[in-house]
Design an enzyme around this catalytic site. Structure first.
Site, PDB file in Angstrom:
ATOM      1  N   ASN A 221       0.807  -1.274   0.279  1.00  0.00           N
ATOM      2  CA  ASN A 221       0.118  -0.215   0.068  1.00  0.00           C
ATOM      3  C   ASN A 221       0.882   1.147   0.086  1.00  0.00           C
ATOM      4  O   ASN A 221       1.481   1.470   0.882  1.00  0.00           O
ATOM      5  CB  ASN A 221      -0.746  -0.169   1.209  1.00  0.00           C
ATOM      6  CG  ASN A 221      -1.755   1.160   1.303  1.00  0.00           C
ATOM      7  OD1 ASN A 221      -1.912   1.860   0.517  1.00  0.00           O
ATOM      8  ND2 ASN A 221      -2.096   1.615   2.485  1.00  0.00           N
TER       9      ASN A 221
ATOM     10  N   HIS B 126      -9.409   1.139   4.483  1.00  0.00           N
ATOM     11  CA  HIS B 126      -8.118   1.194   5.126  1.00  0.00           C
ATOM     12  C   HIS B 126      -8.333   2.438   6.462  1.00  0.00           C
ATOM     13  O   HIS B 126      -9.082   3.352   6.360  1.00  0.00           O
ATOM     14  CB  HIS B 126      -6.977   2.016   4.315  1.00  0.00           C
ATOM     15  CG  HIS B 126      -5.803   1.718   4.682  1.00  0.00           C
ATOM     16  ND1 HIS B 126      -5.245   2.670   5.658  1.00  0.00           N
ATOM     17  CD2 HIS B 126      -4.697   0.955   4.636  1.00  0.00           C
ATOM     18  CE1 HIS B 126      -4.125   2.438   6.073  1.00  0.00           C
ATOM     19  NE2 HIS B 126      -3.694   1.214   5.520  1.00  0.00           N
TER      20      HIS B 126
ATOM     21  N   GLU C 134      -5.745  -5.367  10.077  1.00  0.00           N
ATOM     22  CA  GLU C 134      -4.601  -3.938  10.398  1.00  0.00           C
ATOM     23  C   GLU C 134      -4.931  -3.475  11.535  1.00  0.00           C
ATOM     24  O   GLU C 134      -5.918  -2.547  11.535  1.00  0.00           O
ATOM     25  CB  GLU C 134      -4.581  -3.230   9.197  1.00  0.00           C
ATOM     26  CG  GLU C 134      -4.519  -3.769   8.003  1.00  0.00           C
ATOM     27  CD  GLU C 134      -3.753  -2.826   6.914  1.00  0.00           C
ATOM     28  OE1 GLU C 134      -2.579  -3.265   6.528  1.00  0.00           O
ATOM     29  OE2 GLU C 134      -4.223  -1.608   6.582  1.00  0.00           O
TER      30      GLU C 134
ATOM     31  N   GLY D  58       2.648  -1.215   4.099  1.00  0.00           N
ATOM     32  CA  GLY D  58       2.871   0.296   3.784  1.00  0.00           C
ATOM     33  C   GLY D  58       4.198   0.484   3.462  1.00  0.00           C
ATOM     34  O   GLY D  58       4.806   0.396   2.708  1.00  0.00           O
TER      35      GLY D  58
HETATM   36  C1  PEP Z   1      -1.009   0.146   5.633  1.00  0.00           C
HETATM   37  O1  PEP Z   1      -0.795   1.029   5.140  1.00  0.00           O
HETATM   38  O2  PEP Z   1      -1.565  -0.833   5.309  1.00  0.00           O
HETATM   39  C2  PEP Z   1       0.120  -0.454   6.565  1.00  0.00           C
HETATM   40  C3  PEP Z   1       0.204  -1.727   7.239  1.00  0.00           C
HETATM   41  O3  PEP Z   1       1.318   0.508   6.741  1.00  0.00           O
HETATM   42  P1  PEP Z   1       2.753  -0.015   7.698  1.00  0.00           P
HETATM   43  O4  PEP Z   1       3.254  -1.302   6.980  1.00  0.00           O
HETATM   44  O5  PEP Z   1       3.575   1.122   7.255  1.00  0.00           O
HETATM   45  O6  PEP Z   1       2.225  -0.212   9.140  1.00  0.00           O
END
Ligand code: PEP
Length: 267
Positions: free
Chosen positions: A23, A111, A183, A250
């Site tokens: 992402n 998200h 998440e 991310g």
């Molecule tokens: C995301 O944007 O879905 C995410 C998990 O970000 P990060 O890996 O930076 O925590």
């Protein structure tokens, strides 16, 4: 009996599609996006990546150039949002058909950054999901609890409620085109990662919710990713858990060598 059920679980993990999705959030101009794709392609060149699907979730303005840049590679393309209407007076929004027309195969919906900063609710997540699936897009549906919710011990209730509301009206057949990304909000972009056990516990609970909503077959076939500060150092452990079928990544997806390590960990 124990051996039989363990074998059943492991076989199901092996038959589910592991999906590693980046992402990119609001990063990369079109030229920078192509450069990052080329760097990822160079990192994975000559390596066996058949153990997972690889997706790049890019900003709207990068979709067309990235669609071209990934041609002939195993990388697939995702957008980061979609509107539920087919067309009309919705300034600033993009329809599912528009995404498909520029080569998107997937779309990330719900998200936590959209829920936190742009007023996304389970109702709008559900409408976007329905529209995307109706148009033939595959959906990466994000759910996850806030830090206070985890501290209050209501993580599984919160995530179950999101899954139920976000998937309302989604048919059993359409579930073949839905990936769930668990998440935990407190782990996104914070450097705080859920432990492998925490990720496993919630991914397993989500699978249980899907089994109740649909049936065991759908639940066992659904890819459930973990996302939240997954990186080159922790991916292997997280991905080894039996209900964690991939990652939504991310920060680490913006660094080609790190993203390639995560892809390698998923093999
Ligand atoms: C995301 O944007 O879905 C995410 C998990 O970000 P990060 O890996 O930076 O925590």
């Amino acid at each position: 009996m124990y051996i039989i059920s363990l074998k059943y679980i492991i076989m199901n993990k092996a038959t589910r599609k592991t999906v590693i999705a980046g992402n990119w959030k609001m990063n990369k101009t079109p030229d920078e996006a192509v450069a990052l794709i080329e760097a990822i392609k160079a990192e994975i060149a000559g390596k066996d990546t058949s153990g997972c699907d690889i997706i790049a979730g890019v900003p709207f303005v990068d979709l067309a150039v990235v669609a071209k840049a990934i041609e002939g590679s195993p990388i697939k393309l995702a957008a980061q949002n979609v509107h539920w209407a087919a067309s009309g007076a919705f300034t600033g929004e993009i329809s599912a058909d528009m995404l498909k027309a520029v080569g998107a195969e997937y779309v990330i919906i719900g998200h936590s950054e959209r829920r936190q900063y742009f007023g996304e609710t389970d109702e709008t997540v559900n409408k976007r999901t329905a529209a995307a699936l109706a148009a033939g897009l595959k959906v990466i549906l994000c759910v996850g609890e806030l830090k206070e919710e985890r501290l209050s011990g209501i993580t599984e209730e919160i995530v179950a409620m999101q899954v139920k509301l976000d998937l309302a009206g989604v048919s059993k057949e359409d579930m073949a085109n839905v990936i769930i990304a668990y998440e935990p909000v407190w782990a996104i972009g914070t450097g705080l990662t859920a432990t492998a056990e925490q990720a496993e516990e919630v991914c397993a609970a989500i699978r249980g919710v899907i089994a109740k909503l649909y049936d065991e077959t759908v639940a066992e076939a659904t890819t459930i990713q973990y996302g939240g500060s997954m990186n080159a150092g922790n991916a292997a452990e997280l991905l080894s858990m039996k209900n964690v079928d991939g990652g939504l990544i991310g920060g680490a997806s913006l660094k080609a060598p790190d993203f390639a390590v995560i892809i390698g960990a998923a093999q």
